[in-house]
Every structure is written in C-alpha cells, then in structure tokens.
Scaffold this motif. Structure first.
Motif, PDB file in Angstrom:
ATOM      1  N   UNK A 104     140.895  51.594 -38.904  1.00 29.02           N
ATOM      2  CA  UNK A 104     140.117  51.940 -37.712  1.00 29.02           C
ATOM      3  C   UNK A 104     138.818  51.141 -37.719  1.00 29.02           C
ATOM      4  N   UNK A 105     138.609  50.374 -36.651  1.00 26.51           N
ATOM      5  CA  UNK A 105     137.392  49.560 -36.511  1.00 26.51           C
ATOM      6  C   UNK A 105     136.562  50.214 -35.405  1.00 26.51           C
ATOM      7  N   UNK A 106     135.328  50.574 -35.751  1.00 30.40           N
ATOM      8  CA  UNK A 106     134.529  51.356 -34.804  1.00 30.40           C
ATOM      9  C   UNK A 106     133.434  50.499 -34.179  1.00 30.40           C
ATOM     10  N   UNK A 107     133.385  50.512 -32.857  1.00 29.26           N
ATOM     11  CA  UNK A 107     132.300  49.839 -32.130  1.00 29.26           C
ATOM     12  C   UNK A 107     131.133  50.825 -32.048  1.00 29.26           C
ATOM     13  N   UNK A 108     129.954  50.355 -32.427  1.00 28.93           N
ATOM     14  CA  UNK A 108     128.777  51.245 -32.494  1.00 28.93           C
ATOM     15  C   UNK A 108     128.457  51.846 -31.124  1.00 28.93           C
ATOM     16  N   UNK A 109     127.862  53.027 -31.126  1.00 25.50           N
ATOM     17  CA  UNK A 109     127.587  53.688 -29.844  1.00 25.50           C
ATOM     18  C   UNK A 109     126.491  52.988 -29.036  1.00 25.50           C
ATOM     19  N   UNK A 110     126.645  53.079 -27.735  1.00 26.25           N
ATOM     20  CA  UNK A 110     125.577  52.650 -26.826  1.00 26.25           C
ATOM     21  C   UNK A 110     124.912  53.947 -26.365  1.00 26.25           C
ATOM     22  N   UNK A 111     123.802  54.289 -27.008  1.00 29.24           N
ATOM     23  CA  UNK A 111     123.224  55.615 -26.765  1.00 29.24           C
ATOM     24  C   UNK A 111     122.402  55.665 -25.468  1.00 29.24           C
ATOM     25  N   UNK A 112     122.339  54.548 -24.735  1.00 31.93           N
ATOM     26  CA  UNK A 112     121.598  54.583 -23.462  1.00 31.93           C
ATOM     27  C   UNK A 112     122.374  55.439 -22.449  1.00 31.93           C
ATOM     28  N   UNK A 113     123.673  55.101 -22.265  1.00 33.24           N
ATOM     29  CA  UNK A 113     124.459  55.888 -21.307  1.00 33.24           C
ATOM     30  C   UNK A 113     125.859  56.226 -21.841  1.00 33.24           C
ATOM     31  N   UNK A 114     126.129  55.839 -23.086  1.00 30.77           N
ATOM     32  CA  UNK A 114     127.410  56.102 -23.761  1.00 30.77           C
ATOM     33  C   UNK A 114     128.619  55.448 -23.090  1.00 30.77           C
TER      34      UNK A 114
ATOM     35  N   UNK B 256     130.999  52.191 -23.237  1.00 34.05           N
ATOM     36  CA  UNK B 256     131.270  51.414 -24.444  1.00 34.05           C
ATOM     37  C   UNK B 256     130.445  50.126 -24.528  1.00 34.05           C
ATOM     38  N   UNK B 257     130.115  49.761 -25.749  1.00 30.51           N
ATOM     39  CA  UNK B 257     129.348  48.541 -25.991  1.00 30.51           C
ATOM     40  C   UNK B 257     130.340  47.366 -26.021  1.00 30.51           C
ATOM     41  N   UNK B 258     130.450  46.674 -24.884  1.00 29.24           N
ATOM     42  CA  UNK B 258     131.512  45.662 -24.754  1.00 29.24           C
ATOM     43  C   UNK B 258     131.161  44.338 -25.432  1.00 29.24           C
ATOM     44  N   UNK B 259     129.889  44.091 -25.631  1.00 33.84           N
ATOM     45  CA  UNK B 259     129.499  42.865 -26.338  1.00 33.84           C
ATOM     46  C   UNK B 259     129.972  42.958 -27.777  1.00 33.84           C
ATOM     47  N   UNK B 260     129.686  44.096 -28.403  1.00 34.29           N
ATOM     48  CA  UNK B 260     130.141  44.278 -29.792  1.00 34.29           C
ATOM     49  C   UNK B 260     131.675  44.358 -29.854  1.00 34.29           C
ATOM     50  N   UNK B 261     132.266  44.968 -28.836  1.00 35.32           N
ATOM     51  CA  UNK B 261     133.732  45.081 -28.771  1.00 35.32           C
ATOM     52  C   UNK B 261     134.375  43.697 -28.888  1.00 35.32           C
ATOM     53  N   UNK B 262     133.885  42.751 -28.065  1.00 33.85           N
ATOM     54  CA  UNK B 262     134.460  41.395 -28.049  1.00 33.85           C
ATOM     55  C   UNK B 262     134.366  40.773 -29.439  1.00 33.85           C
ATOM     56  N   UNK B 263     133.268  41.038 -30.124  1.00 37.19           N
ATOM     57  CA  UNK B 263     133.074  40.440 -31.452  1.00 37.19           C
ATOM     58  C   UNK B 263     133.997  41.066 -32.503  1.00 37.19           C
ATOM     59  N   UNK B 264     134.427  42.298 -32.258  1.00 39.98           N
ATOM     60  CA  UNK B 264     135.226  42.992 -33.273  1.00 39.98           C
ATOM     61  C   UNK B 264     136.736  42.777 -33.123  1.00 39.98           C
TER      62      UNK B 264
END
Ligand code: PLP
Length: 397
Positions: A145-155, A157-165
């Motif tokens: 399981x690879x977890x993308x860190x939370x975007x706590x501004x509005x929850x 998904x953090x798509x920038x980090x997603x692309x990198x993972x």
C-alpha cells in the motif's frame, strides 16, 4: 502457535473496533445514555420499510424454490441484471448482468478484486486519510500500500504527489468517494485530472492501472452534491458498491462489483472475480440478501436524518472553536485536533465518556474522526461534554 504474521495483525488490530468494545464496556458501567460513542460507522437510521417487505415477500413467494441455495459464484443472474439496469438508469451507462459480481459487502468486494488483480509486490495507491482496512486488504495478497499524503486544506486528493508515486509496479488505485473519514466528495474536476494522470502513466510504463472505486457512501450526500460515476471518466475502473450504509444493512453483508467491458482484460477480471469469490471462502454473496436488494434497487434510507445530525454536530463543534472541513457526504466529521498528538484529544474526550477515533487510524495524524450515524439526542447531549473538553484543551472561539 498462530502464524507470526497473524500475531502482528492481532496486536495492531483495528483501533475502531477496540473503541467500539470500549464503548460497550463503558455503557455497562455508566449506562448507555451517558456514553457518547462516536467510534463506529454503524448506521443508526433503520433499513427502509421496503427491506422488511421484500424479505417477507421472498420467503412467501419462493417457498418451493431454492432461495437459500447455492448459485453461480458471481450471484443470481436475474439479480445482477436488475442491478445493472438500475445503474444504467441512474448513470447513463450500458452494463448488463455479466458486468456485475455480487459480493459480501464492500469489504468482500475489495478483497475479491485485489485477489484478482495483484501479484506479490504490486503497488496499490490510496489517498490519506483513508479507511484503515485497506492496509490489511492489500497485505492479504502481498501487495504494497502506497499512501499519498493528505491535503489538509480541503481533503481533495493531492494529485501532484499522486503522479510522483505511480511506478511500473502500480496495479491499482483505491479511491473512496464520498470519503471515510472526511466526508469530502471528490469533484468531477478532481476525477478528470486523476484520470488524465493515469492515462499518461499507463502510456509511459506500458501497463494497466485500475481504479478501484470504493463507494459504500454513494447515496449519503447532502446539499444536492454530485458524486461522479468513475467508469465514465476512466475505462480501467472497477466499482465496489455496498448496501451496508445506503440501506443500513451492514450485518447482512451484501454489495457488488462492477467490471466494465471497456476495462483492460475485463473477461479475465470477471472470471477471476468469480473464482476469487469462491476460493476466498465466500462462495457467493448471501442468497436471500441478493434477492432483497434486487427488490429494493430504488429504496432509500432517511438521508435527511443524517443531514440533521451533520448540521447539529458540525455547527456545535464550530461554535465551540473546533476546526473542521464541512462534509458533503457519508456520516463522519474529521476534526482538527487542538493538541499536536490527537491521541491526547481522544484520551481527554474519553474521560467525559466521549469516544472518538484518532486520525492515525486513517493515515492522518493531528485529526480525529467523529461519526454522526448516532441518534440526534446523543449528539445534542454530547455538546455540553464537548464544551468541557474544549475548555480543558484551551479551545476558544
Ligand atoms: N470501505 C469504506 C470506506 C468503509 O467505510 C467501509 C465500512 O465502514 C467499508 C469499505 C466496508 O463496508 P462493508 O460493510 O460494505 O463491507
């Protein structure tokens, strides 16, 4: 001696389940009305009347047939056809019975599809905060399981980090919309961007990456918000649906997978999902409940009751000075902890017989999850307790 692996799993067993047991223990000591158990997403709204009527009708009608018998591992064909038609009507899709596999709830469906898709070492991406059971479900099939860190501004998904993972090893992405634990609904824009990233990565790596859309809360939405149907935006999508929350039937264990023909290797996935259903030991989804949900495709639980709870709890906590993104779906609030370590917040709450779950259970520290699928009175009576908790924590408006 049980397996080493299982020893570890028992030790780290679900925090939420442990809280639920704690709630039962406290209720015996203090009386149920003096315990404010906001730990488990067990719907308090009753199943719609249609469910009871359907059970009665099926038992009367089908006395002489095998309502309690085995059927094909994917489920009764007529039930799957009815469900496919209902999805088509709601979302303008073109599924038929062959695209549906009946499952033992969403949990069963996720296990079936991960068993079908994963080779050992394959990666499964999800977005924090996420339903903690994904850890176990992925590990069941030696996935990572690879977890993308939370975007706590509005929850969203953090798509920038997603692309990198995303890597050559990425086989699946579990998306949960509306989300447990935040109640946030991923928007059409988010879904379109996510799909574009995946298309590009599939090309780059020459692989197929499947979205597994975990949707037990699809019908529990407020303020008329739209929950995009993901098969329309990304062809390698498999939907996992459950009636646990939408019809308040969590103990009956019934749901389904949608495997579109457009998905890569869809015939193999359909065949694999049937075999997985059998060899995981489910054999088939509960037979009576398959018949029940087919009769109740248009039934709805009292979503307005959850909405009233949402308004009362959200406004009550905001008025006390707590911080929280207002949820648009499901029945959870994800509240920022006034203490850096949210377990301190949970421990202080427990002193007031208020049970809430630390965000670390969902891969997001510094927050707590509070369920509002409890009675209106429980919420109303808990607010003075939350006021005391706020005071002890130094929270002010
Ligand atoms: N997925 C999510 C996000 C959930 O919140 C839950 C239950 O709370 C499940 C799956 C499992 O649901 P089911 O009872 O349908 O197995």
């Amino acid at each position: 001696m049980i397996a080493d692996n299982m020893l570890g799993l028992v030790k780290n067993s679900s925090v939420i389940r442990a809280m639920f047991e704690e709630g039962n223990r406290l209720a015996k000591i203090h009386g149920a009305e003096n315990v404010y158990d906001f730990s488990l997403g067990n719907p308090n709204v009753p199943a719609p009347a249609e469910v009871g009527t359907a059970i009665q009708e099926i038992l009367d009608e089908e006395k002489s047939t095998y309502v309690h018998g085995y059927m094909s591992n994917a489920g009764y064909e007529d039930v799957r056809k009815t469900i496919a038609q209902s999805i088509n009507q709601k979302f303008d899709t073109t599924f038929d019975a062959t695209n549906i596999v009946m499952t033992v709830g969403a949990a069963g469906g996720l296990n079936v599809i991960l068993k079908t898709l994963l080779n050992p070492g394959d990666e499964v991406i999800t977005f924090a905060p996420f339903f903690g059971e994904y850890r176990g479900y992925t590990a069941n099939y030696q996935g990572i399981l690879v977890v993308v860190a939370p975007n706590t501004v509005d929850f969203q998904p953090n798509l920038t980090e997603f692309a990198l993972k995303i890597t050559k090893k990425t086989k699946a992405v579990i998306v949960n919309n509306p989300n447990n634990p935040t109640g946030v609904v991923y928007s059409k824009e988010t879904v379109k961007k996510m799909a574009a990233i995946l298309e590009e990565k599939q090309k780059e790596f020459g692989t197929d990456i499947y979205i597994v859309s975990d949707e037990p809360y699809r019908e529990l939405v407020y303020d008329g918000v739209d929950v995009p149907y993901l098969t329309k935006y990304y062809k390698n999508t498999i939907v996992g649906y459950s009636y646990s929350k939408s019809l308040s039937l969590p103990g009956e264990r019934i749901g389904y997978l949608v495997i579109p023909d457009e998905a890569a290797d869809s015939e193999d996935i359909k065949a694999g999902a049937s075999v997985a259903t059998r060899i995981l030991g489910f054999v088939n989804a509960p037979s009576l409940m398959q018949r029940v949900v087919a009769k109740c495709v248009d039934a709805k639980c009292d979503v307005e009751a959850y909405n009233r709870n949402r308004e009362l709890l959200y406004n009550g906590l905001i008025d006390l000075g707590f911080e929280c993104v207002k949820p648009q779906g499901a029945f959870y609030l994800f509240v920022k902890s006034p203490t850096e370590d949210e377990k301190v917040f949970c421990d202080i709450a427990k002193k007031y017989n208020v049970l809430i779950v630390p965000g670390s259970a969902f891969g997001c520290t510094g927050y707590v999850r509070i369920v509002y699928c409890v009675s209106y009175d429980t919420i109303k009576n808990s607010l003075p307790k939350f006021a005391e908790i706020a005071k002890e924590l130094g929270v002010t408006k």
